[in-house]
Design a protein around this motif. Structure first.
Motif, PDB file in Angstrom:
ATOM      1  N   ILE A  23      90.175 -82.534 -30.201  1.00  0.00           N
ATOM      2  CA  ILE A  23      89.384 -83.722 -30.531  1.00  0.00           C
ATOM      3  C   ILE A  23      90.247 -84.977 -30.400  1.00  0.00           C
ATOM      4  O   ILE A  23      89.854 -85.968 -29.777  1.00  0.00           O
ATOM      5  CB  ILE A  23      88.818 -83.623 -31.961  1.00  0.00           C
ATOM      6  CG1 ILE A  23      87.812 -82.463 -32.090  1.00  0.00           C
ATOM      7  CG2 ILE A  23      88.179 -84.944 -32.376  1.00  0.00           C
ATOM      8  CD1 ILE A  23      86.568 -82.627 -31.287  1.00  0.00           C
ATOM      9  N   ALA A 126      73.802 -84.341 -29.454  1.00  0.00           N
ATOM     10  CA  ALA A 126      74.828 -84.179 -28.419  1.00  0.00           C
ATOM     11  C   ALA A 126      75.052 -85.470 -27.642  1.00  0.00           C
ATOM     12  O   ALA A 126      76.178 -85.774 -27.234  1.00  0.00           O
ATOM     13  CB  ALA A 126      74.413 -83.056 -27.464  1.00  0.00           C
ATOM     14  N   ILE A 129      77.094 -88.027 -29.797  1.00  0.00           N
ATOM     15  CA  ILE A 129      78.439 -87.477 -29.969  1.00  0.00           C
ATOM     16  C   ILE A 129      79.249 -87.697 -28.700  1.00  0.00           C
ATOM     17  O   ILE A 129      80.396 -88.169 -28.733  1.00  0.00           O
ATOM     18  CB  ILE A 129      78.374 -85.985 -30.335  1.00  0.00           C
ATOM     19  CG1 ILE A 129      77.804 -85.802 -31.744  1.00  0.00           C
ATOM     20  CG2 ILE A 129      79.761 -85.349 -30.241  1.00  0.00           C
ATOM     21  CD1 ILE A 129      77.517 -84.352 -32.108  1.00  0.00           C
ATOM     22  N   ASP A 130      78.667 -87.361 -27.576  1.00  0.00           N
ATOM     23  CA  ASP A 130      79.326 -87.556 -26.280  1.00  0.00           C
ATOM     24  C   ASP A 130      79.694 -89.016 -26.089  1.00  0.00           C
ATOM     25  O   ASP A 130      80.840 -89.354 -25.763  1.00  0.00           O
ATOM     26  CB  ASP A 130      78.370 -87.090 -25.171  1.00  0.00           C
ATOM     27  CG  ASP A 130      78.886 -87.375 -23.774  1.00  0.00           C
ATOM     28  OD1 ASP A 130      80.112 -87.455 -23.590  1.00  0.00           O
ATOM     29  OD2 ASP A 130      78.044 -87.511 -22.863  1.00  0.00           O
ATOM     30  N   MET A 133      82.417 -90.560 -28.794  1.00  0.00           N
ATOM     31  CA  MET A 133      83.784 -90.052 -28.645  1.00  0.00           C
ATOM     32  C   MET A 133      84.402 -90.493 -27.332  1.00  0.00           C
ATOM     33  O   MET A 133      85.628 -90.645 -27.235  1.00  0.00           O
ATOM     34  CB  MET A 133      83.781 -88.531 -28.777  1.00  0.00           C
ATOM     35  CG  MET A 133      83.350 -88.070 -30.165  1.00  0.00           C
ATOM     36  SD  MET A 133      83.384 -86.284 -30.400  1.00  0.00           S
ATOM     37  CE  MET A 133      85.138 -85.994 -30.457  1.00  0.00           C
ATOM     38  N   ALA A 152      82.529 -83.866 -34.819  1.00  0.00           N
ATOM     39  CA  ALA A 152      83.416 -82.870 -34.213  1.00  0.00           C
ATOM     40  C   ALA A 152      82.796 -81.482 -34.214  1.00  0.00           C
ATOM     41  O   ALA A 152      82.906 -80.734 -33.226  1.00  0.00           O
ATOM     42  CB  ALA A 152      84.754 -82.852 -34.949  1.00  0.00           C
ATOM     43  N   LEU A 155      80.219 -80.934 -31.470  1.00  0.00           N
ATOM     44  CA  LEU A 155      80.709 -81.016 -30.094  1.00  0.00           C
ATOM     45  C   LEU A 155      80.724 -79.625 -29.465  1.00  0.00           C
ATOM     46  O   LEU A 155      81.334 -78.699 -29.994  1.00  0.00           O
ATOM     47  CB  LEU A 155      82.117 -81.605 -30.086  1.00  0.00           C
ATOM     48  CG  LEU A 155      82.696 -82.051 -28.752  1.00  0.00           C
ATOM     49  CD1 LEU A 155      81.964 -83.265 -28.225  1.00  0.00           C
ATOM     50  CD2 LEU A 155      84.181 -82.363 -28.912  1.00  0.00           C
ATOM     51  N   SER A 156      80.075 -79.477 -28.334  1.00  0.00           N
ATOM     52  CA  SER A 156      80.057 -78.182 -27.660  1.00  0.00           C
ATOM     53  C   SER A 156      81.400 -77.920 -26.992  1.00  0.00           C
ATOM     54  O   SER A 156      82.161 -78.851 -26.693  1.00  0.00           O
ATOM     55  CB  SER A 156      78.950 -78.142 -26.606  1.00  0.00           C
ATOM     56  OG  SER A 156      79.258 -79.015 -25.530  1.00  0.00           O
ATOM     57  N   ARG A 159      81.604 -79.722 -23.665  1.00  0.00           N
ATOM     58  CA  ARG A 159      81.881 -81.163 -23.780  1.00  0.00           C
ATOM     59  C   ARG A 159      83.334 -81.399 -24.181  1.00  0.00           C
ATOM     60  O   ARG A 159      83.976 -82.361 -23.722  1.00  0.00           O
ATOM     61  CB  ARG A 159      80.924 -81.785 -24.802  1.00  0.00           C
ATOM     62  CG  ARG A 159      81.238 -83.224 -25.212  1.00  0.00           C
ATOM     63  CD  ARG A 159      81.232 -84.176 -24.011  1.00  0.00           C
ATOM     64  NE  ARG A 159      81.585 -85.522 -24.425  1.00  0.00           N
ATOM     65  CZ  ARG A 159      82.814 -85.948 -24.653  1.00  0.00           C
ATOM     66  NH1 ARG A 159      83.843 -85.103 -24.505  1.00  0.00           N
ATOM     67  NH2 ARG A 159      83.042 -87.195 -25.005  1.00  0.00           N
ATOM     68  N   LEU A 160      83.890 -80.553 -25.022  1.00  0.00           N
ATOM     69  CA  LEU A 160      85.286 -80.664 -25.413  1.00  0.00           C
ATOM     70  C   LEU A 160      86.191 -80.557 -24.188  1.00  0.00           C
ATOM     71  O   LEU A 160      87.100 -81.365 -23.989  1.00  0.00           O
ATOM     72  CB  LEU A 160      85.649 -79.583 -26.420  1.00  0.00           C
ATOM     73  CG  LEU A 160      87.110 -79.532 -26.877  1.00  0.00           C
ATOM     74  CD1 LEU A 160      87.431 -80.744 -27.745  1.00  0.00           C
ATOM     75  CD2 LEU A 160      87.393 -78.256 -27.647  1.00  0.00           C
TER      76      LEU A 160
END
Length: 324
Positions: A23, A126, A129-130, A133, A152, A155-156, A159-160
Motif C-alpha cells: 500500500i 473500488a 479507492i482506485d 490512492m 486498503a 483494494l483488490s 489493483r494492488l
C-alpha cells in the motif's frame, strides 16, 4: 499442532506486513483506470481557480457533465459557471469533499445530483479507492487511519499489483471520456446524434429502471453527509441549490408506490436538512431519444433544452435569493 498455529500466524503476519508495504509504495502511482477522471478534474479545477469573483459551481456526477450547458447558465446568472461534474461512481463523500476544496466564500453551488448519491451510505467502492490512492493523496491523508484501513482492505489484489507496477501515465486523448472532450467551463462536448456509436445506442436501449424508492426505505443513505454539507456551506456563506437530476423516464417511476414516495418527498427531505430544492424530479425525466450513451447522459441538443428548463426553474426563486 502448536507448530501448525505458529506457522499460520507467521504466514498471516508476513502477508499483512507485505500488504501494508505494498500500500505504502503504490500511493500516488497513477493507474490507467483513474486517468480520465484525473484529467477531467484537473481541467475543471484549473478553470475554477482562474475564474474571478463569486462563481457558480455545479456539483454532481456525470449527469451534470453531459446535461448542463454552463455557458447558458453563465449568460443568465452573469457570473462564471464551472461544471465540476465528473463521475457519480466516486461516491457522495468524495464529490462533496472535492467541492469544498474548490469552493470560495460567496459562491453558489448548484446540485443536480444523481439520486443514487443521496442514498450513498459512504462505503468506499473500488472506483474511489482506485482514484484516491492513485491521484488524490490529500484526500487519502484526510481519511485518518481508520478510513485508510477501510480503503486498503477494499483494494483488490489486481489493483494492488497495478499500482506497484508504476506503468507509464499518459493523458487520455481518445474515447468519449476525458479532458480532451471538455470545453472551457468543464462541459462535455462531442455528444451530437451523429457522434453516437452503435454501442452507445444499444446501451441506452438496454437501460433498466432504478429502485431508488426501495433503497430509500431500506438503507441509511447519505442524509447525514448532506446535512453536514449544508452546515458547512452556511458557515462559508455559500448558497446551495439542489435541482432534479437528468434521468431516463420509466413507467415504473410513475406507478411504483415506493418510487412515487421517494421522488415526491425528496424536495421536502432536503429542505429539512438545510438544502433548498427546486422543482419536481418527475418533471426532468426524459424519453430515451434524448440520451447519448447512458440513462443520465444527454445528447447536445437535449442538454440545451434541459438547461433552458433549469433556467426557467431558477427564475421562480425570489429576487432576493442568493446571487440571482
Amino acid at each position: 499442532m502448536k507448530k501448525f498455529w505458529i506457522s499460520v500466524a507467521s504466514i498471516f503476519l508476513i502477508g499483512s506486513v507485505s500488504w501494508i508495504i505494498g500500500i505504502k509504495y503504490q500511493l500516488g502511482s497513477g493507474t490507467a483506470s483513474s486517468r480520465w477522471v484525473f484529467d477531467a478534474y484537473q481541467h475543471k479545477i484549473h478553470a475554477a481557480q482562474q475564474a474571478s469573483g463569486p462563481r457558480v459551481l455545479i456539483v454532481a456526477g456525470s449527469n451534470a457533465l453531459f446535461g448542463i450547458d454552463s455557458g447558458m447558465l453563465e449568460q443568465d446568472w452573469q457570473r462564471p459557471v464551472i461544471n465540476l461534474g465528473v463521475n457519480a461512481g466516486l461516491g457522495l463523500p468524495y464529490i462533496l469533499d472535492l467541492s469544498k476544496r474548490v469552493a470560495r466564500r460567496g459562491d453558489i453551488i448548484l446540485m443536480p445530483m444523481e439520486y443514487a448519491l443521496y442514498l450513498d451510505e459512504g462505503k468506499a467502492n473500488a472506483q474511489v479507492i482506485d482514484y484516491v490512492m492513485a491521484r488524490d493523496l490529500d484526500y487519502w491523508r484526510s481519511l485518518g487511519r481508520g478510513g485508510q484501513l477501510k480503503f486498503a482492505t477494499g483494494l483488490s489484489a489486481e489493483r494492488l499489483l497495478n499500482g506497484l507496477r508504476h506503468l507509464p501515465d499518459a493523458p487520455v486523448t481518445s474515447g468519449t471520456y476525458g479532458a480532451h472532450h471538455l470545453d472551457a467551463r468543464g462541459d462535455q462536448t462531442h455528444t451530437s446524434p451523429a457522434e453516437r456509436t452503435p454501442g452507445d445506442i444499444a446501451a441506452v436501449k438496454a437501460v433498466k429502471a432504478w429502485n431508488y424508492g426501495h433503497r430509500a426505505n431500506t438503507e441509511t443513505g447519505g442524509w447525514n453527509s448532506i446535512a453536514d454539507y449544508a452546515l458547512w456551506a452556511k458557515s462559508q456563506q455559500i448558497c446551495l441549490i439542489a435541482v432534479p437530476t437528468v434521468l431516463l423516464h420509466h413507467a415504473k417511476y410513475d406507478t411504483d408506490a415506493e418510487d412515487q414516495l421517494f421522488y415526491t418527498q425528496l424536495p421536502d427531505h432536503l429542505k429539512q436538512l438545510g438544502v433548498e430544492f427546486l422543482g419536481k424530479p418527475q418533471d426532468f425525466m426524459y424519453p430515451a431519444s434524448w440520451f447519448f450513451d447512458t440513462d443520465h447522459h444527454l445528447q447536445d441538443w437535449a442538454r440545451a433544452k434541459h438547461t433552458a428548463r433549469l433556467i426557467q426553474l431558477l427564475h421562480t426563486r425570489p429576487q432576493t435569493a442568493c446571487g440571482h
